[in-house]
Design an enzyme around this catalytic site. Sequence first.
Site: not given
Length: 192
Positions: A45, A50, A105-106, A147-148, A151
């Site tokens: 995701g 991000q 998380c990225l 999760h996304e 963000h």
Amino acid sequence: MKYSIVAYGDPVLRKECRDIEKGELDVKKLAEDMYETMYAASGVGLAAPQIGKDIRIFVVDGHQINENLEEGEEVNPSLVNFKKVFINAEILEETGEEWAYEEGCLSIPDVRADIYRPETVKIKYFDTDWNEHTEVYEDMAARIIQHEYDHIDGILFTDLVSPLKKQMLKKKLNNISKGIVKADYKMRFYKK
């Protein structure tokens, strides 16, 4: 086009993102670029903050989880054909029992923690053709969406850990914000 992933510490990750106006930008091209960026970083995701954009769009694709199963693990049915773009999403309902899963998380490489989330999510959103959808997702698909979605509301998974765990992660998070981290993908660090 591959974007750099914005690292923990950048204020854009803390912004509550704004809705995208229809026609404001090429959402199909942006989604394509976001997928390219996400795949290059081996993510499932990716949300606009991000990549440094404070707009309400995120992409998901859970196929990687099903492809990287250990022997004896079963395919997660919630992730079959789970590749979607969510524009101006609004979670309408989160239901079911909360369950723990170790998330990462990225934007926060090498940090993982058990996060509890409800098992079902009902979400309203637009696709890249500006068709509106209201859908229900369960299990791992629901978790990825939650999760996304966090963000685009300026929430990171590290905000959801216990105070003790947060204290234990403090040094790692500070190092990431200073650029002291190794990632297999290009990152962008905030310069104060």
